[in-house]
Design an enzyme around this catalytic site. Sequence first.
Site, PDB file in Angstrom:
ATOM      1  N   SER A  25       0.824  -1.217   0.000  1.00  0.00           N
ATOM      2  CA  SER A  25       0.000   0.000   0.000  1.00  0.00           C
ATOM      3  C   SER A  25       0.851   1.256   0.000  1.00  0.00           C
ATOM      4  O   SER A  25       1.807   1.351   0.770  1.00  0.00           O
ATOM      5  CB  SER A  25      -0.858   0.065   1.269  1.00  0.00           C
ATOM      6  N   HIS A  55      -3.708   0.499  -4.514  1.00  0.00           N
ATOM      7  CA  HIS A  55      -2.992  -0.601  -5.174  1.00  0.00           C
ATOM      8  C   HIS A  55      -3.182  -0.510  -6.684  1.00  0.00           C
ATOM      9  O   HIS A  55      -4.301  -0.612  -7.177  1.00  0.00           O
ATOM     10  CB  HIS A  55      -3.513  -1.956  -4.690  1.00  0.00           C
ATOM     11  N   HIS A  77      -5.380  -9.364  -1.966  1.00  0.00           N
ATOM     12  CA  HIS A  77      -5.393  -9.837  -0.585  1.00  0.00           C
ATOM     13  C   HIS A  77      -6.451 -10.922  -0.411  1.00  0.00           C
ATOM     14  O   HIS A  77      -7.453 -10.956  -1.123  1.00  0.00           O
ATOM     15  CB  HIS A  77      -5.721  -8.675   0.370  1.00  0.00           C
ATOM     16  N   TYR A  79      -8.528 -10.988   1.965  1.00  0.00           N
ATOM     17  CA  TYR A  79      -9.804 -10.395   2.392  1.00  0.00           C
ATOM     18  C   TYR A  79     -10.655  -9.893   1.234  1.00  0.00           C
ATOM     19  O   TYR A  79     -11.826  -9.588   1.400  1.00  0.00           O
ATOM     20  CB  TYR A  79      -9.578  -9.254   3.405  1.00  0.00           C
ATOM     21  N   GLU A  80     -10.062  -9.794   0.050  1.00  0.00           N
ATOM     22  CA  GLU A  80     -10.868  -9.371  -1.107  1.00  0.00           C
ATOM     23  C   GLU A  80     -11.755 -10.513  -1.605  1.00  0.00           C
ATOM     24  O   GLU A  80     -12.578 -10.314  -2.497  1.00  0.00           O
ATOM     25  CB  GLU A  80      -9.951  -8.893  -2.237  1.00  0.00           C
ATOM     26  N   ALA A 107       2.462  -2.523   4.209  1.00  0.00           N
ATOM     27  CA  ALA A 107       2.152  -1.540   5.239  1.00  0.00           C
ATOM     28  C   ALA A 107       1.676  -2.333   6.443  1.00  0.00           C
ATOM     29  O   ALA A 107       0.975  -3.331   6.284  1.00  0.00           O
ATOM     30  CB  ALA A 107       1.043  -0.626   4.752  1.00  0.00           C
ATOM     31  N   MET A 205      -2.108  -7.448   6.736  1.00  0.00           N
ATOM     32  CA  MET A 205      -3.080  -8.343   6.087  1.00  0.00           C
ATOM     33  C   MET A 205      -2.551  -8.963   4.798  1.00  0.00           C
ATOM     34  O   MET A 205      -3.323  -9.314   3.913  1.00  0.00           O
ATOM     35  CB  MET A 205      -4.361  -7.556   5.781  1.00  0.00           C
ATOM     36  N   SER A 206      -1.238  -9.099   4.701  1.00  0.00           N
ATOM     37  CA  SER A 206      -0.691  -9.643   3.451  1.00  0.00           C
ATOM     38  C   SER A 206       0.575 -10.450   3.753  1.00  0.00           C
ATOM     39  O   SER A 206       0.763 -10.944   4.861  1.00  0.00           O
ATOM     40  CB  SER A 206      -0.355  -8.496   2.493  1.00  0.00           C
ATOM     41  N   ASN A 229       0.952   2.943  11.192  1.00  0.00           N
ATOM     42  CA  ASN A 229       0.126   3.365  12.342  1.00  0.00           C
ATOM     43  C   ASN A 229       0.458   2.499  13.552  1.00  0.00           C
ATOM     44  O   ASN A 229       1.019   1.420  13.404  1.00  0.00           O
ATOM     45  CB  ASN A 229      -1.366   3.176  12.000  1.00  0.00           C
ATOM     46  N   HIS A 241      -8.344   3.631   6.838  1.00  0.00           N
ATOM     47  CA  HIS A 241      -7.525   3.163   5.715  1.00  0.00           C
ATOM     48  C   HIS A 241      -6.852   4.341   5.003  1.00  0.00           C
ATOM     49  O   HIS A 241      -5.708   4.250   4.568  1.00  0.00           O
ATOM     50  CB  HIS A 241      -8.385   2.353   4.747  1.00  0.00           C
TER      51      HIS A 241
END
Length: 266
Positions: A25, A55, A77, A79-80, A107, A205-206, A229, A241
């Site tokens: 990201s 992305h 990802h 989650y997609e 990230a 998440m990746s 963060n 996000h």
Amino acid sequence: MNSAIKFIEEKTGGLKPDTALILGSGLGDYTTGMEGITIPYSEIDGFPVSSVKGHKGSLFFTEKFGKTVVVMQGRVHYYEGYSMEQVTFPVKLFKKIGVQKLIITNAAGSLDKELPPGDLMLIKDHINFMGSNPLIGKNDDLTGERFPDMSEIYDKKLRELALLCAKENNIPLHEGVYVGTTGPSYETPSEVKMLKILGGNVVGMSTVPEAIVANWAGMNVLGLSLVTNFASGISGKKLSHNEVIEAGKTASFKIVTLLNSILEEI
Ligand code: HPA
């Protein structure tokens, strides 16, 4: 897979990259101004196309670093809604076109007060908290074994190189453990406490699926997290996000400098 390989060979005139770089990201602009060949994911048979803001979706082949490097501008990802198999399709494709070294960037949220947003972390190991494994299913014995060892997913020599490049460029580089979760919701403060107790330093998440598949296939992996963060509950602030993307952009010069230096030396 075969038609994708053939198509890439045609498009690049048979370029044989030794190194692949996956951009996380906020790093989509990394290749701006570089000379190279762009191939949109949508043109590659079987290649998953990302729907996430921040992305881009193309492969970029460049010889800028005195060697051929393929850059993945954006990833998909879990989650997609893509399967683990789809998420790791690009890594398997890279292996088939001769890539030996894989640099994965992402990230991530920090689980440590001592690891603030804007800093970089070299991944020395990971915890797979995604509840699945990309190697589930029939094993391709020609590429890797059924029960692959995972005791050094993140290659020691590449880590030493990254630390050296960071030092040469005066870029502070922490080392730590990346926890991969599915997302897309960010963690709760209690989950963040748990992940820290379990030994994590950052959460994202990746990366985990790609790294497992690359290690299984015998590739040398380097992982770099850009802390965007403090994870939930650490700073008391709510997460958005957009903020994650903005923080990624602001600090991206550090990771860009480091990546350039690593790619020169690798
Ligand atoms: N949690 C999970 N994934 C993330 C975060 C986070 O705080 N920041 C960037 N990716």
